[in-house]
Structure formats: structure tokens, C-alpha cells
Design a protein around this motif. Sequence first.
Motif, PDB file in Angstrom:
ATOM      1  N   CYS A  72       7.950  -3.006   3.535  1.00  0.00           N
ATOM      2  CA  CYS A  72       8.283  -3.601   2.564  1.00  0.00           C
ATOM      3  C   CYS A  72       9.247  -2.082   2.365  1.00  0.00           C
ATOM      4  O   CYS A  72       8.924  -1.628   2.302  1.00  0.00           O
ATOM      5  N   VAL A 103      11.065  -1.196   0.566  1.00  0.00           N
ATOM      6  CA  VAL A 103      11.443  -0.680  -1.190  1.00  0.00           C
ATOM      7  C   VAL A 103      10.794   0.687  -1.149  1.00  0.00           C
ATOM      8  O   VAL A 103      10.161   1.579  -1.179  1.00  0.00           O
ATOM      9  N   CYS A 104       9.178   0.183  -1.077  1.00  0.00           N
ATOM     10  CA  CYS A 104       7.971   1.070  -1.098  1.00  0.00           C
ATOM     11  C   CYS A 104       7.002   1.285   0.329  1.00  0.00           C
ATOM     12  O   CYS A 104       5.877   2.444   0.292  1.00  0.00           O
ATOM     13  N   CYS A 131       7.284  -6.505  -1.323  1.00  0.00           N
ATOM     14  CA  CYS A 131       6.053  -6.797  -1.465  1.00  0.00           C
ATOM     15  C   CYS A 131       6.328  -7.475  -2.241  1.00  0.00           C
ATOM     16  O   CYS A 131       6.973  -6.810  -3.248  1.00  0.00           O
ATOM     17  N   CYS A 167       6.310  -4.813  -5.560  1.00  0.00           N
ATOM     18  CA  CYS A 167       7.813  -4.944  -6.180  1.00  0.00           C
ATOM     19  C   CYS A 167       7.990  -5.654  -6.267  1.00  0.00           C
ATOM     20  O   CYS A 167       9.077  -5.174  -7.636  1.00  0.00           O
ATOM     21  N   ARG A 173       2.458   3.535  -3.505  1.00  0.00           N
ATOM     22  CA  ARG A 173       2.607   2.497  -2.751  1.00  0.00           C
ATOM     23  C   ARG A 173       2.754   3.340  -1.201  1.00  0.00           C
ATOM     24  O   ARG A 173       2.258   3.048   0.305  1.00  0.00           O
TER      25      ARG A 173
END
Length: 262
Positions: free
Chosen positions: A161, A163-164, A180, A183, A207
Motif C-alpha cells: 500500500c 499510503v500506509c 489497502c 486505507c 499500519r
Amino acid sequence: MRPRVRRSSECARALWLLGLQPPVERDELARAWKARVARTHPDLHLSSEQRSEAATVLTRALNDARDTVAAWIDTGREWPQPAMGAVRPVPRPAAAEPAPQPATICSRTGLRAGDRVRVWPYDGDPVPVRGTEVGDGVVWVLLEGGKAEQSNRVRLAAYGCPVCGACEGPVDARLLTRPCGDCLRDLRRLEQRPAEAGRIRSAIEARSEAGRATARGLGSDWLESRAAERCRWARRLHVAGPDDLHAALLGAFTRAFEQWAA
Ligand SMILES: [Zn+2]
């Protein structure tokens, strides 16, 4: 009606979101807005309810940013530098990212044909997905080899992912970069309850830490450095004010979404 006066920090965030460097001319603003919105416009994403919702949120944010920069041009004020307030933009990892696979995404599961999943208890080899089907109110994931599993008993494999930093093996040429499920849910929460931005940030940080550990276990330096970078990013946002935090989260979701939609 007099247009409201916009703050310089607001303009700085709008420039950042649109990827613009001041001074900005009107046609340049229009081009930047158009290029970004073309990738996130809801009409493009009708194949997936989840994605379409995300696109709507992002289109609204981009429209807002455009209006802010347009109003700034009208005032003729000194330009701020594109910025996220206390948070400086973070360079993305230099490593090339694997190309995403084009296929329709199931609106219920977020899966598409060709994705690989692990079936509960998630300790076997990943199996390719052929598609999904609904029967008696249950969403079934059709797997290669003719088997089917309930969607709540499968978990996406081989993804990271952006983002995280959450990730899942195996690490190979078919590793996907995609937001994910957590997110995607967080993006909807951010839209519906902006006051939860702080909680969303903490969840992303947690995460990213889990993602680092997973990446280490998988022996992937690339996934580990991305998760570590996402962790530092989330930690820096701890001191950001509510507006900056909201914009930074939205910006991260925007980029992740663009990669997924590609
Ligand atoms: Zn994530």
C-alpha cells in the motif's frame, strides 16, 4: 456576494495538491486541474463503487484547490510556495514500481481477475482470482482451479500500500501497488467525518509499523524502505494542524488512487 478571503497557507496547500509552482497563470491552472481530474473523475470509475466514491472525494478536493488558486490569481497577492504547512513534501522511493494489471475491479471485494489471494487461515500459497459472484447474499471469490471461497475468507496477497506501507508477500514481479482496504475505508471516513483525521493518522502510523515488520519478514528492502518512509511521514503529521493534516492525508490518498487507477 463578496468572495471569502483565502489564507496563504490554503493557497500553498492548493498549489501542492495540483502540483503547481508559482507564479501560476490561468491557462496553466486549467491544464493542471484538468490533467489531475481526468484521472480521478467519477465517471471513469463506475466499475467499482469503492473507487468511484474515492474519485468523488478527490474530484471535490481538486475543484476546491482550483478555486483557491484562481481566487489568488485575481487578488494579485504575493505567491506562497507550495507546501503542507509544517510538513515538507516527501520524495518518493527511487525504485521503479511494478506495473499494475488492468482488469475490472469488483465493487464488493476490491479484487480483480489476476489478483492473488490467500484463503483462510492464510498460510497456504497464493491463488489467482478468476472473478467474483454473488449467491444467496454471499459474495464468492472464484479461484483458479475451479474452487470458490467466501470473500471474508480471502485476503489479497502480493501487494504493497503506497499510503500506509502495509504489505503482503510473495515479493515477485507481480507485486501490486495499491491502496489497502483499510486505507480505502479511511478515505471514506475522512470525507464523512473530517474530525477523525487524527485517528486516521494514528491508524496509518500503526499500519506502517506493521508493514515494516512484514516487509522485513519478506526480505524486501524496497517494501521495507517504503513502509519506513510512510511511518516517518505519518509521525511528522503528528504535529500538523487540523487543516494541514486533512490536506496531507487527502494528498496521499490522491497519489495512491492515481496509481491504482492507472
Ligand atoms: Zn494502506
